[in-house]
Scaffold this active site. Sequence first.
Site, PDB file in Angstrom:
ATOM      1  CG  ASP A   1      -0.205  -0.198   2.520  1.00  0.00           C
ATOM      2  OD1 ASP A   1       0.996   0.140   2.576  1.00  0.00           O
ATOM      3  OD2 ASP A   1      -0.810  -0.674   3.501  1.00  0.00           O
TER       4      ASP A   1
ATOM      5  CD  GLU B   1       0.207  -6.295   1.525  1.00  0.00           C
ATOM      6  OE1 GLU B   1       0.204  -5.051   1.450  1.00  0.00           O
ATOM      7  OE2 GLU B   1      -0.645  -6.937   2.174  1.00  0.00           O
TER       8      GLU B   1
END
Length: 484
Positions: free
Chosen positions: A77, A462
């Site tokens: 992110d 991720e």
Amino acid sequence: MASPFFFVFLLSALLLQQTYASPNYREALSKSLLFFQGQRSGRLPSDQKLSWRSSSGLSDGSSAHVDLTGGYYDAGDNVKFNFPMAFTTTMLSWSSLEYGKKMGSELQNSRVAIRWATDYLLKCARATPGKLYVGVGDPNGDHKCWERPEDMDTPRTVYSVSPSNPGSDVAAETAAALASSSMVFRKVDPKYSRLLLGTAKKVMLFAIQYRGAYSDSLSSSVCPFYCSYSGYKDELVWGAAWLHRATNDPYYTNFIKSLGGGDQPDIFSWDNKYAGAYVLLSRRAVLNKDNNLEPYKQAAENFMCKILPNSPSSSTKYTPGGLMYKLPQSNLQYVTSITFLLTTYAKYMKSSKQTFNCGNSVIVPNALINLSKRQVDYILGVNPMKMSYMVGFGSNFPKRIHHRGSSLPSRAVRSNSLGCNGGFQSFRAQNPNPNILTGAIVGGPNRNDEYPDQRDDYTRSEPATYINAAFVGPLAYLAGGRSP
């Protein structure tokens, strides 16, 4: 006399080594550090190698009238969470301190990666008296969007802790990062080193004087993303342990003793620091025969006994392919962190020619090293799927990682902004990511050694800075030939 368990463990490790060629650890070390360039926030330098990234977050801090540019985005992110970022910095620094002589030319790259974080952390600690800034970017707003960091138009909210809204956990971890990095720069940049250490002392004092968990002060701004689930006592021990190593001031060990006994975990992570603190404190007990720190040596060995397979007190599960399996979400973060502790404690043991016992089993340093090597090799492709979990390493690696910048066309390809929702088409697509985030280690396979390589499977696909940071030390150790 060594137990049958040890001989079986050693024999299996030797047989395993004969069945495959070891990965190129030096290449993996180089790529593990290059990854950090892909996570940079702020104005990028002219020698940026991952050229698909551009400058971002250039107004960070402006809402609070301070400069908080720089630092790293934690994972896939565009948020700067200081709690895991500081842990990342501490682990990179510990890697450089323990294994710098084995890093060769990568030592300078490690220093660059550390300084990108410490320059930012110094701003956070020094910008406003009586306040420690602990993050930039509204995580709830950010996670609703899928956009490049260069385009982000979500709120760049600034978060802080203070005497009335304390955060002993994030403050003590920040102190650990600054204290450990001060030793990295002690000889190569003494002035910067003194600034780091002086700031570390002040931030640690803040953590001690104003007790409280930052999760309580900041609630939904940090939870459930990086809640301090283990409380803040472990960070107080960890931070004080690093200040003690940096200063030799007995104040810090006396403070640790005043806190009383700590937990005896079987995990080590950005949240739970006890095991790392025990290994760090045990260094003087093992190498210098410091009896005052003997209890931490015992605690470190108890931790190792919980990790070693077939140890009477083992509480660690392993996949059929031999990977430690702690938790479903981003399991490799625990693997790399624990592997760092295995390697480092074995290094101390080798230097002092010591062994320890798990029940009736005598544990020699190579028992820890062989397990550590097995974990490193698994991550680098020696596993049932024959997949490297480091992006860009080997011929078969994750192609659809959960990472905004990697998954979206770069500015060189598409200069106009994609906006908050414009990237979701790329998110849902089955195409490989257009930009290779070289060196990134993903969350890893499931308990059955399976990895689906799906972008929306963030628990496995991720990457994160703290996964890589802990991996640097074991890679350097193996690249340098496994001598103490």
